[in-house]
Design a protein around this motif. Structure first.
Motif, short mmCIF file in Angstrom:
data_model
loop_
_atom_site.label_atom_id
_atom_site.label_comp_id
_atom_site.label_asym_id
_atom_site.label_seq_id
_atom_site.Cartn_x
_atom_site.Cartn_y
_atom_site.Cartn_z
N GLN A 89 0.74 -1.19 -0.01
CA GLN A 89 -0.14 0.19 -0.10
C GLN A 89 0.83 1.26 -0.11
O GLN A 89 0.56 2.35 -0.13
N ALA A 90 2.08 1.16 0.05
CA ALA A 90 2.99 2.37 -0.04
C ALA A 90 3.18 2.80 -1.14
O ALA A 90 3.04 2.03 -2.34
N PRO A 91 3.64 4.25 -1.43
CA PRO A 91 3.57 4.78 -2.93
C PRO A 91 4.72 4.28 -3.46
O PRO A 91 5.87 4.16 -2.71
N ASP A 92 5.08 4.05 -4.82
CA ASP A 92 5.99 4.14 -5.64
C ASP A 92 6.63 5.29 -5.98
O ASP A 92 6.46 6.02 -7.05
N GLU A 93 7.47 5.76 -5.13
CA GLU A 93 7.87 7.23 -5.39
C GLU A 93 8.47 7.54 -6.78
O GLU A 93 8.01 8.52 -7.15
N ALA A 94 9.18 6.59 -7.26
CA ALA A 94 9.81 6.75 -8.46
C ALA A 94 9.13 6.37 -9.77
O ALA A 94 9.34 6.67 -10.79
N GLY A 95 7.98 5.34 -9.55
CA GLY A 95 7.45 4.87 -10.66
C GLY A 95 8.21 3.49 -11.14
O GLY A 95 7.47 2.87 -12.03
N ALA A 96 9.27 3.14 -10.71
CA ALA A 96 10.21 2.20 -11.20
C ALA A 96 9.45 0.60 -11.08
O ALA A 96 9.50 0.07 -12.09
N ILE A 97 8.75 0.53 -9.92
CA ILE A 97 8.14 -0.79 -9.90
C ILE A 97 7.01 -0.88 -10.77
O ILE A 97 6.74 -2.25 -10.90
N ILE A 98 6.13 0.09 -10.75
CA ILE A 98 4.93 0.11 -11.42
C ILE A 98 5.27 -0.30 -13.16
O ILE A 98 4.83 -1.34 -13.58
N ARG A 99 6.49 0.33 -13.40
CA ARG A 99 6.96 0.16 -14.95
C ARG A 99 7.29 -1.30 -15.19
O ARG A 99 7.17 -1.89 -16.21
#
Length: 227
Positions: A89-99
């Motif tokens: 539930q923590a934010p993906d600060e850099a968006g790297a994991i979502i990509r």
């Protein structure tokens, strides 16, 4: 620990001492928290989002189906599940994991399917915060599923093609973003597909209809001269 099955899952929750995946207390959730905060991969050049989801699913399976668990075992399983759920539930600060997740549909499916199952199960309500109503006969009915936040929320929006962008990187240290090889643009990782406009008669939807002439009243011929 009374349950051997629980002991096996608990063992897999921790990295082996001395490995490159060891972060914080050594749990997979701690490794994921580090990755979400920094955008840096740990251990075998990968992220731990799928590992955390898999572990959460295994604890959920024990709580759901293993009736041999003692009350103490159940408390341990719920406590571990709470840590894993919080990490997702923590934010993906850099968006790297979502990509990284979007690069493989199976990864996305694993993470989101586990999240959907656990937030609808009363056995994990203490971990997720979902609300249930208990009937006089002991049946528990879902009243409100826990909302998805952070990584889970943005990943779900991206899979549905809503164009939801990963969290902006504007507030992060630019050197960390550059070192992780991440773009600084806040555009969405997934753009909704836009179908090009189709003009009539372009060959894809049949020939264009022939233009119609305006209706004209036919006049009746008059009498011949001299008749």
């Amino acid at each position: 620990m009374d349950s051997e099955r629980l002991s096996l899952v608990l063992r897999d929750t921790y990295a082996k001492p001395g490995t490159s995946t060891w972060r914080g207390n050594g749990k997979a959730s701690a490794a994921l928290a580090h990755e979400l905060d920094t955008g840096e991969r740990t251990g075998n050049d990968r992220f731990h989002a799928v590992d955390v989801a898999d572990l959460l699913g295994r604890y959920h399976k024990l709580l759901r189906h293993d009736r041999t668990l003692t009350e103490r075992d159940r408390q341990v399983a719920v406590t571990e599940s709470t840590e894993l759920w919080s990490a997702l539930q923590a934010p993906d600060e850099a968006g790297a994991i979502i990509r990284w997740l979007l690069g493989n549909p199976a990864r996305v499916r694993t993470v989101l399917d586990v999240a959907d199952r656990v937030r609808r199960d009363p056995d994990l309500a203490p971990a997720t915060g979902s609300r249930f109503e208990t009937s006089p006969y002991g049946r528990r009915t879902l009243i409100a599923a826990a909302p998805l936040r952070g990584l889970l929320r943005d990943l779900g929006a991206a899979r549905k093609g809503r164009g939801a962008a990963p969290p902006a990187t504007a507030g992060l240290d630019p050197t960390r973003i550059t070192a992780a090889g991440l773009p600084t643009s806040s555009r969405s990782a997934v753009e909704p597909a836009v179908e090009p406009a189709v003009e009539p008669g372009d060959g894809r939807r049949g020939p264009a209809a022939a233009p119609t002439e305006p209706h004209r009243r036919r006049e009746r011929p008059g009498p011949e001269p001299g008749s």
